[in-house]
Design a protein around this motif. Sequence first.
Motif, short mmCIF file in Angstrom:
data_model
loop_
_atom_site.label_atom_id
_atom_site.label_comp_id
_atom_site.label_asym_id
_atom_site.label_seq_id
_atom_site.Cartn_x
_atom_site.Cartn_y
_atom_site.Cartn_z
N ARG A 18 0.85 -1.20 0.00
CA ARG A 18 0.00 0.00 0.00
C ARG A 18 0.88 1.24 0.00
O ARG A 18 1.97 1.21 0.56
CB ARG A 18 -0.80 0.02 1.30
CG ARG A 18 -2.27 -0.26 1.14
CD ARG A 18 -2.92 -0.27 2.52
NE ARG A 18 -2.64 -1.55 3.15
CZ ARG A 18 -3.44 -2.61 3.10
NH1 ARG A 18 -4.60 -2.52 2.51
NH2 ARG A 18 -3.14 -3.74 3.65
N ALA A 19 0.40 2.34 -0.59
CA ALA A 19 1.22 3.56 -0.64
C ALA A 19 1.41 4.17 0.74
O ALA A 19 2.50 4.61 1.10
CB ALA A 19 0.60 4.58 -1.59
N ALA A 20 0.32 4.21 1.52
CA ALA A 20 0.44 4.78 2.86
C ALA A 20 -0.55 4.09 3.78
O ALA A 20 -1.63 3.70 3.36
CB ALA A 20 0.15 6.28 2.83
N TRP A 29 11.46 15.10 -0.36
CA TRP A 29 10.84 13.77 -0.42
C TRP A 29 11.80 12.67 0.07
O TRP A 29 12.73 12.29 -0.65
CB TRP A 29 10.40 13.47 -1.86
CG TRP A 29 9.21 14.26 -2.27
CD1 TRP A 29 9.15 15.61 -2.47
CD2 TRP A 29 7.88 13.75 -2.50
NE1 TRP A 29 7.86 15.97 -2.82
CE2 TRP A 29 7.07 14.86 -2.85
CE3 TRP A 29 7.30 12.48 -2.45
CZ2 TRP A 29 5.72 14.73 -3.15
CZ3 TRP A 29 5.96 12.35 -2.74
CH2 TRP A 29 5.17 13.47 -3.09
N PRO A 30 11.52 12.14 1.27
CA PRO A 30 12.37 11.04 1.76
C PRO A 30 12.36 9.82 0.85
O PRO A 30 13.30 9.04 0.87
CB PRO A 30 11.78 10.71 3.13
CG PRO A 30 10.55 11.52 3.30
CD PRO A 30 10.51 12.56 2.25
N ALA A 31 11.30 9.68 0.03
CA ALA A 31 11.23 8.51 -0.87
C ALA A 31 12.42 8.48 -1.84
O ALA A 31 12.72 7.44 -2.41
CB ALA A 31 9.93 8.54 -1.65
N PRO A 56 6.69 10.50 7.29
CA PRO A 56 5.86 11.37 6.43
C PRO A 56 6.19 11.17 4.94
O PRO A 56 7.26 10.72 4.57
CB PRO A 56 6.27 12.78 6.86
CG PRO A 56 6.91 12.63 8.19
CD PRO A 56 7.56 11.27 8.17
N GLU A 57 5.21 11.57 4.17
CA GLU A 57 5.32 11.45 2.71
C GLU A 57 6.28 12.50 2.14
O GLU A 57 7.07 12.23 1.25
CB GLU A 57 3.93 11.65 2.11
CG GLU A 57 3.84 11.57 0.61
CD GLU A 57 2.45 11.96 0.11
OE1 GLU A 57 1.68 12.57 0.87
OE2 GLU A 57 2.15 11.66 -1.06
N TRP A 71 6.84 4.17 0.94
CA TRP A 71 8.13 4.32 0.26
C TRP A 71 9.12 5.21 1.01
O TRP A 71 10.31 5.16 0.73
CB TRP A 71 7.97 4.67 -1.20
CG TRP A 71 7.41 6.01 -1.60
CD1 TRP A 71 6.84 6.95 -0.82
CD2 TRP A 71 7.37 6.53 -2.95
NE1 TRP A 71 6.43 8.02 -1.59
CE2 TRP A 71 6.75 7.80 -2.89
CE3 TRP A 71 7.79 6.06 -4.20
CZ2 TRP A 71 6.55 8.59 -4.03
CZ3 TRP A 71 7.58 6.85 -5.32
CH2 TRP A 71 6.98 8.09 -5.23
N SER A 72 8.63 6.00 1.97
CA SER A 72 9.57 6.75 2.81
C SER A 72 10.36 5.76 3.67
O SER A 72 11.57 5.91 3.87
CB SER A 72 8.84 7.74 3.72
OG SER A 72 8.13 8.69 2.95
#
Length: 469
Positions: free
Chosen positions: A28-30, A370-372, A407-408, A428-429
């Motif tokens: 899942r994305a978040a 963006w940490p991703a 966080p995103e 993804w973070s």
Amino acid sequence: METLAEASARRLLTESLIHLNGEAVGTRAALSAWTAAENYADCFIRDFVPSALVFLQAGREDVVRNFLRVALRIRDLQEEMEGHRGLPRVMPASFRVERLSDGRETLHADFGDRAIGRVAPVDSMMWWVLLLQAYVSKTGDRALAADPAFQRGMQSILGVLLNDRFEVFPTLLVPDGSFMIDRRMGVYGHPLEIQALFFGSLNALSALLVPTDTLAPMLEQAAKRRAQLTEYVRQFYWLDMTRLNEIHRYETEAFGQDAANPLNIYPESIPDWVVDWLPDRGGYLLGNLGPGRMDFRFFAFGNLLAVIFGLATQAQAEAIMNLYEAQWSDLVGRMPVKLIYPAMAGLEWQLLTGSDPKNTPWSYHNGGNWPALLWAFVGAAMRAGRGDLARRALDIAEPRLLADDWPEYYDGRNGRLIGRRANTRQTWSGAALLVAHGLLREPGQLDFWMAPDEVGGWQSEVELAKMPE
Ligand code: GLC
């Protein structure tokens, strides 16, 4: 020994798993969405990339294999859209598993026909190919790529990528918002991120497609296009002080094959900020390039991917990292890394984003951090021999991400604030932090994506070639 943050990210990743008939097929994305946007419960193809890299490293190849199969199957679910003959057949932006009342499970996908802004995700099919390459190289399971359904899928993706369009450039033409930046941001045309992915996926497709008589001409065309693309990006997208001086003194309105300024770029279009910002020993690849158009903004993901895939030369890779070092507070600041620098404001923001309140200056795509992208930053830094910068970025990110619950994105010039509408527990973070740790331990982990002729012997000079004919 795993750090606390690593353990927490690993838990997040496990909790985010999506299952289909009992098998894990994606993430899942978040897990905690700020907005009402329900699609954060979906598995996004691009968001799954760092998750997949973690799974491949952690002996969970099965998740990646299932994902690759499911994403391929979903592609065939794409419905015909009125007025489109044979659909673009892109991979979906995201998919989800829905449980019916009788207990059966079905797949639902968003091909951009449901997403906010209705954008077709051009990057998805390329990330799918790149993940297949990563999977095959990590597991040695060539049989999966040789499967007729996979061969057909790849062949059709290659067909879409090589499809002739109304132009003469070797780069790929795409609409606004068709990649990680999936809202209107003035990124239509030939954005760098797409060009890096295009280069990477041409390499992957040539490695994975089994040559047949019918395929041979396509593969030959792919090789030529790749060569043209490489020359073109290395020369015309590159910006350092020498190039900036050239552009500053460009002659314009020149006709013919040998024009030094073939795209007719007007020196007047050089923005003020770039002149003093560009360090003497650094450089970067421009965000976008087209007729009369140079987007001077620094796009982190495109630059980092160009380094990781070997689209940038070794000298360029080192110069990009020098730029990071020289402009650290702008490009990394309090959270690695800034997605785009600088932000657009005022009339420019109104005109190019359509006055998008999510993309106000120094927020979200428009200059948020963006940490991703941490995995790509660390991957590129290691590739350029800058383990020091990789470590520094990770040390900044780690305690904050853990304290702020993944966080995103972050806001502000230096990424000091948690993003105004950022989700927490953004998968993804967390996955990016895990990949970054793995890369610091073992820098060669992304070598499967390196262009074949660049492995071992990188060109140390930018070869200035003529504009491809
Ligand atoms: C946002 C991002 C996009 C990402 C998605 C899910 O739409 O712009 O890149 O894939 O969120 O995290």
